[in-house]
Motif scaffolding. Structure first.
Motif, PDB file in Angstrom:
ATOM      1  N   MET A   1     -50.360 -47.544  25.360  1.00 43.29           N
ATOM      2  CA  MET A   1     -48.978 -47.613  26.129  1.00 43.29           C
ATOM      3  C   MET A   1     -48.155 -46.993  25.239  1.00 43.29           C
ATOM      4  SD  MET A   1     -46.790 -51.169  26.345  1.00 43.29           S
ATOM      5  CE  MET A   1     -48.086 -52.011  27.630  1.00 43.29           C
ATOM      6  N   ARG A   2     -47.376 -46.178  25.667  1.00 42.06           N
ATOM      7  CA  ARG A   2     -46.327 -45.297  24.996  1.00 42.06           C
ATOM      8  C   ARG A   2     -45.161 -46.467  24.847  1.00 42.06           C
ATOM      9  NH1 ARG A   2     -41.455 -42.946  26.234  1.00 42.06           N
ATOM     10  NH2 ARG A   2     -40.951 -41.213  24.696  1.00 42.06           N
ATOM     11  N   LEU A   3     -44.650 -46.523  23.553  1.00 40.98           N
ATOM     12  CA  LEU A   3     -43.656 -47.361  23.342  1.00 40.98           C
ATOM     13  C   LEU A   3     -42.271 -46.770  23.445  1.00 40.98           C
ATOM     14  CD1 LEU A   3     -45.054 -49.212  19.957  1.00 40.98           C
ATOM     15  CD2 LEU A   3     -44.963 -50.100  22.323  1.00 40.98           C
ATOM     16  N   SER A   4     -41.338 -47.365  24.177  1.00 40.83           N
ATOM     17  CA  SER A   4     -39.993 -46.721  24.415  1.00 40.83           C
ATOM     18  C   SER A   4     -39.194 -47.032  23.390  1.00 40.83           C
ATOM     19  CB  SER A   4     -39.515 -47.172  25.732  1.00 40.83           C
ATOM     20  OG  SER A   4     -39.299 -48.476  25.938  1.00 40.83           O
ATOM     21  N   GLY A   5     -39.157 -48.220  22.706  1.00 43.67           N
ATOM     22  CA  GLY A   5     -38.376 -48.701  21.914  1.00 43.67           C
ATOM     23  C   GLY A   5     -37.127 -49.492  22.744  1.00 43.67           C
ATOM     24  N   HIS A   6     -36.960 -49.525  23.947  1.00 40.18           N
ATOM     25  CA  HIS A   6     -35.704 -49.970  24.905  1.00 40.18           C
ATOM     26  C   HIS A   6     -35.937 -51.519  24.704  1.00 40.18           C
ATOM     27  CE1 HIS A   6     -35.746 -45.915  27.052  1.00 40.18           C
ATOM     28  NE2 HIS A   6     -34.710 -45.990  26.221  1.00 40.18           N
ATOM     29  N   LEU A   7     -34.665 -52.032  25.065  1.00 41.04           N
ATOM     30  CA  LEU A   7     -34.665 -53.623  25.467  1.00 41.04           C
ATOM     31  C   LEU A   7     -35.182 -53.614  26.830  1.00 41.04           C
ATOM     32  CD1 LEU A   7     -30.796 -54.162  24.101  1.00 41.04           C
ATOM     33  CD2 LEU A   7     -33.107 -54.361  22.852  1.00 41.04           C
ATOM     34  N   LEU A   8     -35.666 -54.677  27.252  1.00 36.62           N
ATOM     35  CA  LEU A   8     -36.190 -54.876  28.621  1.00 36.62           C
ATOM     36  C   LEU A   8     -35.475 -55.999  29.348  1.00 36.62           C
ATOM     37  CD1 LEU A   8     -40.270 -54.715  28.015  1.00 36.62           C
ATOM     38  CD2 LEU A   8     -38.413 -52.829  28.124  1.00 36.62           C
ATOM     39  N   ILE A   9     -34.470 -55.553  29.930  1.00 38.19           N
ATOM     40  CA  ILE A   9     -33.429 -56.487  30.846  1.00 38.19           C
ATOM     41  C   ILE A   9     -33.715 -56.400  32.161  1.00 38.19           C
ATOM     42  CG2 ILE A   9     -31.147 -57.298  31.212  1.00 38.19           C
ATOM     43  CD1 ILE A   9     -30.586 -56.038  28.432  1.00 38.19           C
ATOM     44  N   GLY A  10     -34.446 -57.771  32.673  1.00 38.13           N
ATOM     45  CA  GLY A  10     -34.956 -57.688  34.097  1.00 38.13           C
ATOM     46  C   GLY A  10     -35.812 -56.578  34.194  1.00 38.13           C
ATOM     47  N   ALA A  11     -35.570 -55.388  35.255  1.00 37.63           N
ATOM     48  CA  ALA A  11     -36.501 -54.456  35.772  1.00 37.63           C
ATOM     49  C   ALA A  11     -35.966 -53.275  34.864  1.00 37.63           C
ATOM     50  CB  ALA A  11     -36.409 -54.223  37.084  1.00 37.63           C
ATOM     51  N   ALA A  12     -35.050 -53.288  34.110  1.00 39.54           N
ATOM     52  CA  ALA A  12     -34.175 -52.195  33.531  1.00 39.54           C
ATOM     53  C   ALA A  12     -34.837 -51.662  31.919  1.00 39.54           C
ATOM     54  CB  ALA A  12     -32.702 -52.145  33.367  1.00 39.54           C
ATOM     55  N   ASP A  13     -35.162 -50.654  31.543  1.00 40.60           N
ATOM     56  CA  ASP A  13     -35.173 -50.268  30.335  1.00 40.60           C
ATOM     57  C   ASP A  13     -33.764 -49.875  29.587  1.00 40.60           C
ATOM     58  OD1 ASP A  13     -37.859 -50.693  31.050  1.00 40.60           O
ATOM     59  OD2 ASP A  13     -38.377 -48.725  30.090  1.00 40.60           O
ATOM     60  N   VAL A  14     -33.381 -50.647  28.826  1.00 45.63           N
ATOM     61  CA  VAL A  14     -31.988 -50.400  28.356  1.00 45.63           C
ATOM     62  C   VAL A  14     -31.987 -49.801  26.945  1.00 45.63           C
ATOM     63  CG1 VAL A  14     -29.761 -51.735  27.798  1.00 45.63           C
ATOM     64  CG2 VAL A  14     -31.223 -52.413  29.696  1.00 45.63           C
ATOM     65  N   PRO A  15     -31.316 -48.660  26.731  1.00 42.48           N
ATOM     66  CA  PRO A  15     -31.107 -48.263  25.518  1.00 42.48           C
ATOM     67  C   PRO A  15     -30.130 -48.762  24.674  1.00 42.48           C
ATOM     68  CG  PRO A  15     -29.839 -46.798  27.006  1.00 42.48           C
ATOM     69  CD  PRO A  15     -30.621 -47.843  27.653  1.00 42.48           C
ATOM     70  N   ALA A  16     -30.351 -48.285  23.192  1.00 44.44           N
ATOM     71  CA  ALA A  16     -29.353 -48.977  22.393  1.00 44.44           C
ATOM     72  C   ALA A  16     -27.961 -49.032  22.468  1.00 44.44           C
ATOM     73  CB  ALA A  16     -29.754 -48.275  20.746  1.00 44.44           C
ATOM     74  N   SER A  17     -27.334 -50.103  22.042  1.00 41.88           N
ATOM     75  CA  SER A  17     -25.953 -50.132  22.326  1.00 41.88           C
ATOM     76  C   SER A  17     -25.277 -50.567  20.733  1.00 41.88           C
ATOM     77  CB  SER A  17     -25.297 -50.959  23.276  1.00 41.88           C
ATOM     78  OG  SER A  17     -25.809 -52.261  22.812  1.00 41.88           O
ATOM     79  N   GLU A  18     -26.179 -50.749  19.923  1.00 39.34           N
ATOM     80  CA  GLU A  18     -25.657 -51.222  18.621  1.00 39.34           C
ATOM     81  C   GLU A  18     -26.343 -50.786  17.574  1.00 39.34           C
ATOM     82  OE1 GLU A  18     -23.090 -53.230  18.374  1.00 39.34           O
ATOM     83  OE2 GLU A  18     -22.855 -53.464  20.525  1.00 39.34           O
ATOM     84  N   GLY A  19     -27.206 -49.550  17.624  1.00 41.07           N
ATOM     85  CA  GLY A  19     -27.874 -49.098  16.642  1.00 41.07           C
ATOM     86  C   GLY A  19     -29.398 -49.200  16.778  1.00 41.07           C
ATOM     87  N   THR A  20     -29.954 -48.592  16.077  1.00 41.99           N
ATOM     88  CA  THR A  20     -31.595 -48.732  16.281  1.00 41.99           C
ATOM     89  C   THR A  20     -32.419 -49.065  14.800  1.00 41.99           C
ATOM     90  OG1 THR A  20     -31.912 -46.296  15.629  1.00 41.99           O
ATOM     91  CG2 THR A  20     -31.523 -46.888  17.836  1.00 41.99           C
ATOM     92  N   MET A  21     -33.686 -49.468  14.690  1.00 44.90           N
ATOM     93  CA  MET A  21     -34.437 -49.671  13.815  1.00 44.90           C
ATOM     94  C   MET A  21     -35.988 -49.269  14.063  1.00 44.90           C
ATOM     95  SD  MET A  21     -35.593 -53.638  14.311  1.00 44.90           S
ATOM     96  CE  MET A  21     -37.039 -53.195  13.295  1.00 44.90           C
ATOM     97  N   LYS A  22     -36.581 -49.108  12.961  1.00 44.88           N
ATOM     98  CA  LYS A  22     -37.940 -48.747  12.929  1.00 44.88           C
ATOM     99  C   LYS A  22     -38.694 -50.059  12.437  1.00 44.88           C
ATOM    100  CE  LYS A  22     -37.761 -43.732  12.681  1.00 44.88           C
ATOM    101  NZ  LYS A  22     -38.026 -42.605  12.002  1.00 44.88           N
ATOM    102  N   ALA A  23     -39.775 -50.275  12.769  1.00 41.11           N
ATOM    103  CA  ALA A  23     -40.842 -51.183  12.080  1.00 41.11           C
ATOM    104  C   ALA A  23     -41.161 -50.698  11.040  1.00 41.11           C
ATOM    105  CB  ALA A  23     -42.145 -51.517  12.924  1.00 41.11           C
ATOM    106  N   LEU A  24     -41.521 -51.667   9.688  1.00 44.61           N
ATOM    107  CA  LEU A  24     -41.943 -51.562   8.517  1.00 44.61           C
ATOM    108  C   LEU A  24     -43.362 -51.879   8.549  1.00 44.61           C
ATOM    109  CD1 LEU A  24     -41.318 -51.026   5.357  1.00 44.61           C
ATOM    110  CD2 LEU A  24     -40.912 -53.478   5.245  1.00 44.61           C
ATOM    111  N   ASN A  25     -44.193 -50.994   7.986  1.00 43.37           N
ATOM    112  CA  ASN A  25     -45.576 -51.339   7.615  1.00 43.37           C
ATOM    113  C   ASN A  25     -45.850 -52.091   6.246  1.00 43.37           C
ATOM    114  OD1 ASN A  25     -48.231 -51.708   6.744  1.00 43.37           O
ATOM    115  ND2 ASN A  25     -49.050 -49.788   7.765  1.00 43.37           N
TER     116      ASN A  25
END
Length: 525
Positions: free
Chosen positions: A1-25
């Motif tokens: 599965m390709r990760l989009s990083g979006h918020l999932l609100i209902g049926a919509a993929d919602v892009p950032a409105s308050e910045g972004t982050m990356k996961a930490l290993n």
């Protein structure tokens, strides 16, 4: 599965409105692609409006429809199990195989709740038939069922990124109750959260349910969590984490114009008591087993056994030696987040400052976020004098408490605040002391274990994962097990209804053949 990083609100993929982050290993201390979106109050409002719009239709789905939906979620989780485990291992530094098991457990919980829904006992159906001839006043027909509270906000946990997170028991039990869910994903494992969220959303779409049945949001700092608790369309909140975080949400919810329940799971040291004959007979075995369970998940488990209490006497030195040996051989392992690791180090320092002696440590850490095992010791009087010694240190450490006699053991037991669990190790000749200890533990915990350890825990109808404050904010409920569905239900009575207007489960002919209480007598199906 390709990760989009979006918020999932209902049926919509919602892009950032308050910045972004990356996961930490945490094993490598390196950031992982892709970027994940942060949202804010506007996205919470969007999700809450959808959840509210979904509530009437979803809460009135038939039991068969709702059960089938939960089983589809389980199937979807099974289909992505390997991918989910791999991403979770990458974001936690813990073994891939561990998360294969956790993903399987998550799917199993959804299937278990599907069975709960089909059986219908959670509705607690009751019928008091009309008594038109009763004197001095006739009685009207009364019928009762439980219905869902409304849309629920669930805060994903950091320490179990699947079974206490997006696809965890809170989500499964809320959806089983008929409550739409808005899930606040934990920022420690955003990729794993997205994989789980898509498995749930795909099931929503496959069953033609309203899109607002499930949404996943994510935010930076406290604003998005506060917006969830404050939103007037949210009717209950669940949280697993620190006492400070849980109580902040709880207090905020009580200040709303319409206060709502917040079901928190916060802190527990899960004390273990070894009674004298068991100590003499099995001291080494119990000590080794205690440390083995303490080290699971690098000590980052809500049921981690953290304090062991035993009377000084036959078997005590054998117990102590076994515990020291197992700790000294324990390799340092990656902890989940920099925050958890930092709190663990500070917690050990606080224990030593309060008078605990460090009597064994594990192998040295090789990486920045490795947690090194530790065993501390204190006598019973010191523990009674220093309440801070009974505070949870979240990580791979344990405190051995030596008490002088049975009276001091019981006094130590009384000194504990609310716990998720407690354990007693005993032999037949310990039963007298066990009977004196038992009522003390009953007042302080929701689960008491004999001749085993608090961790692991089965997920069953009889499971209780709760306890008096500060273990939880409401000791009447469990957050694990089939009866956890009760958190999201409230009773409604239907008085004098014509049969055609009644909910199907309360109609006179009992078309679904469900168990009901009729005029005070259980009606078997």
């Amino acid at each position: 599965m390709r990760l989009s990083g979006h918020l999932l609100i209902g049926a919509a993929d919602v892009p950032a409105s308050e910045g972004t982050m990356k996961a930490l290993n945490p094993a490598t201390n390196q950031l992982i692609e892709p970027e994940f979106a942060f949202g804010g109050p506007a996205q919470v409002d969007q999700a809450a409006m959808l959840a509210d719009a979904a509530f009437d239709s979803y809460s009135h789905t038939s039991l068969a429809e709702r059960a089938a939906f939960l089983e589809t979620i389980a199937d979807n989780l099974d289909a992505v199990r390997s991918e989910l485990a791999a991403r979770t291992a990458l974001e936690t530094g813990l073994p891939h195989a561990q998360f294969e098991g956790e993903a399987a457990r998550a799917a199993t919980q959804f299937r278990q709740f599907a069975d709960v829904v089909r059986k219908g006992r959670f509705l607690q159906l009751a019928i008091d038939p009309a008594q038109p001839e009763r004197q001095p006043r006739p009685r009207m027909d009364h019928r009762l069922q439980k219905i869902a509270l409304g849309p629920v906000a669930i805060f994903g946990a950091s320490n179990f990124p699947i079974s206490y997170s997006v696809a965890g028991g809170d989500t499964a039990s809320a959806l089983a109750a008929g409550a739409p869910v808005i899930l606040k994903a934990h920022n420690a494992h955003p990729g794993a959260s997205e994989i789980q969220a898509r498995a749930i959303r795909n099931a929503v779409q496959a069953h033609g349910l309203h899109e607002g049945v499930f949404s996943m949001v994510r935010g930076d700092g406290n604003a998005i969590g506060e917006a969830l608790v404050d939103h007037p369309l949210i009717k209950a909140v669940t949280f697993t984490g620190s006492e400070q975080g849980g109580m902040a949400l709880y207090r905020r919810a009580q200040l709303r114009p319409d206060p709502i329940p917040v079901f928190t799971e916060m802190t527990s040291v899960n004390p273990t008591f070894i009674l004298p004959d068991a100590l003499a007979v099995r001291g080494a075995e119990i000590g080794d087993g205690f440390i083995e369970r303490m080290l699971v998940n690098v000590g980052q488990a809500c049921l981690c056994p953290s304090i062991l209490i035993a009377i000084k006497g036959a078997g005590f030195e054998t117990l102590r030696s076994a515990m020291r040996k197992r700790v000294s051989e324990a390799p340092a392992r990656t902890m989940l987040t920099p925050g958890i690791h930092g709190a663990y180090v500070k917690g050990l320092m606080a224990m030593e400052s309060a008078g605990a002696d460090l009597i064994a440590v594990g192998t040295p850490a090789d990486a920045t976020l490795d947690g090194r095992a530790a065993l501390l010791e204190v006598d019973g009087q010191r523990l009674l004098n220093e309440p801070a010694l009974a505070h949870e240190v979240f990580g791979p450490s344990a405190l051995l408490v030596s008490v002088d006699d049975e009276a001091q053991l019981l006094a130590v037991a009384r000194s504990f605040k609310g716990q998720l669990s407690a354990a007693m190790h005993l032999e037949d000749r310990d039963l007298g002391l066990a009977r004196r200890l038992l009522p003390i533990l009953e007042r302080r915990t929701g689960r008491i274990v004999v001749n085993a350890f608090a961790h692991p825990q089965e997920v069953t109808y009889a499971t209780v994962h709760g306890g008096p404050f500060p273990a939880t904010s409401d000791s009447r409920f469990t957050s694990v097990g089939m009866t956890s569905i009760e958190r999201f239900l409230r009773p409604v009575a239907y008085q004098g209804f014509p049969d055609a207007l009644l909910p199907e489960v309360l109609r006179e002919d009992n078309p679904l053949n469900l168990p009901r209480n009729v005029d005070g007598a259980h009606s078997a199906v």
